[in-house]
Design a protein around this motif. Structure first.
Motif, PDB file in Angstrom:
ATOM      1  N   VAL A  92       0.873  -1.166   0.000  1.00  0.00           N
ATOM      2  CA  VAL A  92       0.000   0.000   0.000  1.00  0.00           C
ATOM      3  C   VAL A  92       0.913   1.221   0.000  1.00  0.00           C
ATOM      4  N   TYR A  93       0.535   2.257  -0.760  1.00  0.00           N
ATOM      5  CA  TYR A  93       1.440   3.388  -0.998  1.00  0.00           C
ATOM      6  C   TYR A  93       0.752   4.721  -0.705  1.00  0.00           C
ATOM      7  N   MET A  94       1.565   5.725  -0.374  1.00  0.00           N
ATOM      8  CA  MET A  94       1.126   7.107  -0.406  1.00  0.00           C
ATOM      9  C   MET A  94       1.408   7.678  -1.788  1.00  0.00           C
ATOM     10  N   ARG A  95       0.445   8.428  -2.323  1.00  0.00           N
ATOM     11  CA  ARG A  95       0.616   9.021  -3.643  1.00  0.00           C
ATOM     12  C   ARG A  95       0.609  10.551  -3.578  1.00  0.00           C
ATOM     13  N   SER A  96      -0.429  11.159  -2.998  1.00  0.00           N
ATOM     14  CA  SER A  96      -0.494  12.621  -2.955  1.00  0.00           C
ATOM     15  C   SER A  96      -1.328  13.077  -1.768  1.00  0.00           C
ATOM     16  N   ASP A 103      -7.923  24.801  -1.730  1.00  0.00           N
ATOM     17  CA  ASP A 103      -7.681  24.716  -3.173  1.00  0.00           C
ATOM     18  C   ASP A 103      -7.192  23.317  -3.512  1.00  0.00           C
ATOM     19  N   ASN A 104      -8.080  22.480  -4.042  1.00  0.00           N
ATOM     20  CA  ASN A 104      -7.674  21.103  -4.334  1.00  0.00           C
ATOM     21  C   ASN A 104      -6.995  20.952  -5.695  1.00  0.00           C
ATOM     22  N   THR A 105      -6.652  22.082  -6.336  1.00  0.00           N
ATOM     23  CA  THR A 105      -5.765  22.011  -7.507  1.00  0.00           C
ATOM     24  C   THR A 105      -4.307  22.220  -7.109  1.00  0.00           C
ATOM     25  N   SER A 106      -4.070  22.435  -5.813  1.00  0.00           N
ATOM     26  CA  SER A 106      -2.713  22.546  -5.266  1.00  0.00           C
ATOM     27  C   SER A 106      -2.468  21.362  -4.351  1.00  0.00           C
ATOM     28  N   PHE A 107      -1.354  20.672  -4.571  1.00  0.00           N
ATOM     29  CA  PHE A 107      -1.104  19.448  -3.812  1.00  0.00           C
ATOM     30  C   PHE A 107       0.360  19.050  -3.927  1.00  0.00           C
ATOM     31  N   LYS A 108       0.727  18.035  -3.156  1.00  0.00           N
ATOM     32  CA  LYS A 108       2.056  17.436  -3.211  1.00  0.00           C
ATOM     33  C   LYS A 108       1.902  15.977  -3.640  1.00  0.00           C
ATOM     34  N   ARG A 109       2.764  15.552  -4.563  1.00  0.00           N
ATOM     35  CA  ARG A 109       2.709  14.162  -5.025  1.00  0.00           C
ATOM     36  C   ARG A 109       4.114  13.576  -5.067  1.00  0.00           C
ATOM     37  N   PHE A 110       4.250  12.365  -4.520  1.00  0.00           N
ATOM     38  CA  PHE A 110       5.539  11.685  -4.589  1.00  0.00           C
ATOM     39  C   PHE A 110       5.890  11.364  -6.031  1.00  0.00           C
ATOM     40  N   GLU A 111       7.177  11.510  -6.365  1.00  0.00           N
ATOM     41  CA  GLU A 111       7.626  11.132  -7.706  1.00  0.00           C
ATOM     42  C   GLU A 111       7.407   9.647  -7.945  1.00  0.00           C
ATOM     43  N   ARG A 112       7.642   8.851  -6.905  1.00  0.00           N
ATOM     44  CA  ARG A 112       7.308   7.428  -6.914  1.00  0.00           C
ATOM     45  C   ARG A 112       6.414   7.168  -5.715  1.00  0.00           C
ATOM     46  N   ASP A 113       5.345   6.425  -5.925  1.00  0.00           N
ATOM     47  CA  ASP A 113       4.468   6.108  -4.798  1.00  0.00           C
ATOM     48  C   ASP A 113       5.303   5.543  -3.650  1.00  0.00           C
ATOM     49  N   LEU A 114       5.069   6.040  -2.449  1.00  0.00           N
ATOM     50  CA  LEU A 114       5.888   5.688  -1.297  1.00  0.00           C
ATOM     51  C   LEU A 114       5.240   4.535  -0.529  1.00  0.00           C
ATOM     52  N   LYS A 136      11.420  11.767  -2.720  1.00  0.00           N
ATOM     53  CA  LYS A 136      11.239  12.995  -3.503  1.00  0.00           C
ATOM     54  C   LYS A 136       9.764  13.182  -3.861  1.00  0.00           C
ATOM     55  N   PHE A 137       9.323  14.432  -3.777  1.00  0.00           N
ATOM     56  CA  PHE A 137       7.951  14.750  -4.157  1.00  0.00           C
ATOM     57  C   PHE A 137       7.924  16.072  -4.907  1.00  0.00           C
ATOM     58  N   VAL A 138       6.791  16.322  -5.577  1.00  0.00           N
ATOM     59  CA  VAL A 138       6.633  17.498  -6.427  1.00  0.00           C
ATOM     60  C   VAL A 138       5.459  18.319  -5.928  1.00  0.00           C
ATOM     61  N   TYR A 139       5.626  19.640  -5.907  1.00  0.00           N
ATOM     62  CA  TYR A 139       4.546  20.568  -5.604  1.00  0.00           C
ATOM     63  C   TYR A 139       3.781  20.897  -6.886  1.00  0.00           C
ATOM     64  N   PHE A 140       2.445  20.942  -6.771  1.00  0.00           N
ATOM     65  CA  PHE A 140       1.584  21.312  -7.898  1.00  0.00           C
ATOM     66  C   PHE A 140       0.724  22.509  -7.512  1.00  0.00           C
ATOM     67  N   SER A 141       0.496  23.383  -8.478  1.00  0.00           N
ATOM     68  CA  SER A 141      -0.455  24.486  -8.343  1.00  0.00           C
ATOM     69  C   SER A 141      -1.245  24.573  -9.635  1.00  0.00           C
ATOM     70  N   ASP A 142      -2.558  24.740  -9.537  1.00  0.00           N
ATOM     71  CA  ASP A 142      -3.413  24.721 -10.728  1.00  0.00           C
ATOM     72  C   ASP A 142      -3.144  23.478 -11.572  1.00  0.00           C
ATOM     73  N   CYS A 143      -2.907  22.375 -10.896  1.00  0.00           N
ATOM     74  CA  CYS A 143      -2.685  21.059 -11.515  1.00  0.00           C
ATOM     75  C   CYS A 143      -1.330  20.934 -12.214  1.00  0.00           C
TER      76      CYS A 143
END
Length: 241
Positions: A92-96, A103-114, A136-143
């Motif tokens: 089972v993994y964490m994704r985002s 604002d649910n168009t802004s989020f953090k997502r792991f580069e690889r599911d953790l 490693k994870f990536v920040y998103f804004s406006d998707c």
């Protein structure tokens, strides 16, 4: 995608059918998904009310429980505040997760599911510890992605099931506690953060606690079953697919 449209139409139903097929753990082991996710008979018309937020569960594919897929924990009826988790035959993994609660168009997502837990854990026993080097994870804004970061190393383990008093209108329920340690050093020690997820068989997440340097800094309790469904869902496919 580099598929021809016609081929994609042919493949898509087959992919969904394969994902929706049931999954069974080896003898003597339990599928931890029955702790992570509210069972199908409940989640389509009920949610867990709580403080400071509720939890609505949406599962893809929506069945108990396929070999692989993902699900949403929506922390409000308009899907502002969310976690996306995924699963396959191994883990089972964490994704985002949300970046802000407005604002649910802004989020953090792991580069690889953790990976946070084994898919199959010994019956009545804790699961094996999982150490993760790449966080490693990536920040998103406006998707759209705009920067990256990491949370050190991570160490995850899930307790043996035990009867706990969930409270609310649920009462006693068999619960496993997931311990998610992160911001650890290169030797997987001295973890600055720990999140605890209390996961009840058939109900999913009913309590969450965040410890920083051993001190409790945030918590949530969701222990009242109520009728209802979320009125919205996640707008950015980048947060879950």
């Amino acid at each position: 995608m580099k598929f021809l449209f016609g081929h994609l139409l042919l493949l898509f139903p087959a992919v969904l059918a394969a994902q929706a097929q049931g999954f069974s753990c080896p003898s003597g082991q339990a599928d931890v998904m029955k702790y992570f996710v509210m069972r199908e008979a409940r989640r389509g018309s009920q949610f867990l009310q709580g403080n400071p937020n509720p939890i609505y569960t949406e599962m893809f594919p929506d069945t108990d429980f396929p070999a692989r897929g993902y699900w949403f924990w929506l922390k409000g009826p308009k899907a502002h505040g969310f976690d996306v988790k995924s699963f396959d035959e191994k883990y089972v993994y964490m994704r985002s997760t949300e970046l802000t609660w407005k604002d649910n168009t802004s989020f953090k997502r792991f580069e690889r599911d953790l990976p946070i837990a084994p898919r199959c854990a010994p019956e009545d026993q804790p699961g094996p510890q999982i150490k993760v080097q790449d966080t490693k994870f990536v920040y998103f804004s406006d998707c759209r992605p705009y920067k990256s970061s990491s949370i050190g190393t991570a160490v995850n383990d899930i307790d043996a099931p035990q009867k706990m008093d969930v409270g609310g209108n649920i009462g006693q329920a068999l619960t496993r506690v997931l311990h998610y340690h992160y911001n650890c050093d290169k030797n997987y020690q001295n973890c600055r953060d720990e999140e605890q997820f209390y996961l009840a068989n058939g109900f999913g997440l009913w309590q969450w606690q965040h410890y920083k340097n051993g001190s409790l800094v945030k918590s949530a309790l969701m222990n009242d079953m109520e009728p209802g469904k979320a009125a919205a869902t996640l707008p950015c496919s980048e947060s879950y697919q």
